[in-house]
Design an enzyme around this catalytic site. Sequence first.
Site, PDB file in Angstrom:
ATOM      1  N   GLY A   1      45.005  41.345  37.672  1.00 53.35           N
ATOM      2  CA  GLY A   1      44.725  40.724  36.384  1.00 53.35           C
ATOM      3  C   GLY A   1      45.627  41.260  35.289  1.00 53.35           C
ATOM      4  N   ASP A   2      45.836  42.567  35.279  1.00 54.32           N
ATOM      5  CA  ASP A   2      46.723  43.182  34.294  1.00 54.32           C
ATOM      6  C   ASP A   2      48.148  42.653  34.421  1.00 54.32           C
ATOM      7  OD1 ASP A   2      45.068  44.927  32.792  1.00 54.32           O
ATOM      8  OD2 ASP A   2      45.019  46.339  34.459  1.00 54.32           O
ATOM      9  N   THR A   3      48.659  42.634  35.638  1.00 58.37           N
ATOM     10  CA  THR A   3      50.049  42.223  35.806  1.00 58.37           C
ATOM     11  C   THR A   3      50.229  40.728  35.544  1.00 58.37           C
ATOM     12  OG1 THR A   3      49.636  42.149  38.204  1.00 58.37           O
ATOM     13  CG2 THR A   3      50.745  44.083  37.352  1.00 58.37           C
TER      14      THR A   3
END
Length: 405
Positions: A176-178
């Site tokens: 999700g972060d990337t």
Amino acid sequence: MNEHDTQAPMPLSNIRILELGQLIAGPYCGQVLADFGAQVIKIEPPGKGDAMRQWGEADQDTGEPLWWNVIGRNKQSVTLDLRQTRGQDLLRELASQADVIIENFRLGTMERWDLSYESLVRANPGLVMVRVTGFGQDGPYASRAGFASVCEAMGGLRYLSGYPDRPPVRVGISIGDTLAGLHAALGTMMALHQRERTGRGQVVDSSIFESVLAMMENLIPEYARAGKVRERSGSFLPGIAPSNTYPARDGRDVVIGANQDTVFRRLCEAMGQPRLADHPDYATHRARGEHQQVLDDLVATWTRQHDAQQVVDILAEAGVPAGLVYRAPDMLADPHFKAREAIVEVPDRHGKPLPMQNVFPRLSDTPGRVRQVGPQLGEHTEAVLSDWLGLAPDAIDALRTDGVI
């Protein structure tokens, strides 16, 4: 890639970026842009820096964490205490000369420091501010703390990950972060392109939950128009067959994707069962989907008769998509990774070669490249304050004495 190519100009070499992000989502956006030549100045708190400097496994020889070398690569580190008025003033001066600011603080943090987009853009109308958060800049959840795990669940990924008889599982990376960082980088390039037309910057709002939601294919219209809630299915997609992970004789697994009609026929021929392609249970895409389990069992019976690499070689020759399930050692040994330079060795700060994933995507004329590993904390503070703001050495020393840098 030849030596000439590695020294080719990079497409973002004229872009100045201040990265105020922390952890993964914002800094991954900065990593992508730095990989293609942008001058990314990472602003970090004096004395401790980004928490990513401490995350992940440590080097067996030096004991130093390794992850920072990747997410901090190609950046310059400047220490600046944004909680101090003087630190905020210096940030405003830097922002007046920047093209982009990346931040992924909790909603309202920049405004509390009097560093809102509205205040910064007065001195620099072309400034692009990239804001990465869990839930976005508005809406009822905007002020909530939003780590990737929570936002992956909200965006639909967690519910689909795993097996139907067990609770949802997470992907083994902070996807999700990337994804939010990647969408933020894409938004940055769109905003800079628009600035070329108008001379004005804008805000790029990249939330983690929407970055995940954007990857959810036809999940929403499937429910809205067909009443279908997509469920966890493990290693296959329902109705798409044969496309699964199959066991080999040597204990390894092989991923095979042969759900298209012509490809399925080639798989049947490679398995020595050409007439299977004309069987009414398997002759069409829909029929194969309806008899998915039986068909997977037939394919698995064949794969168990061969070692995994044998299966891959047979199917590659037959034109059927197939491959091994790779781990890091497999990637480092694989000739295709080497030929593509998908993994590159970069000298760490001790001069020892450190393998890491190379810059991607590949551009034919102006490729990006990994020029250095993540910098030491504050390594470029003096140089940036001198070059960007014209501060003299004694002024910089005074800032250091006061704990501003």
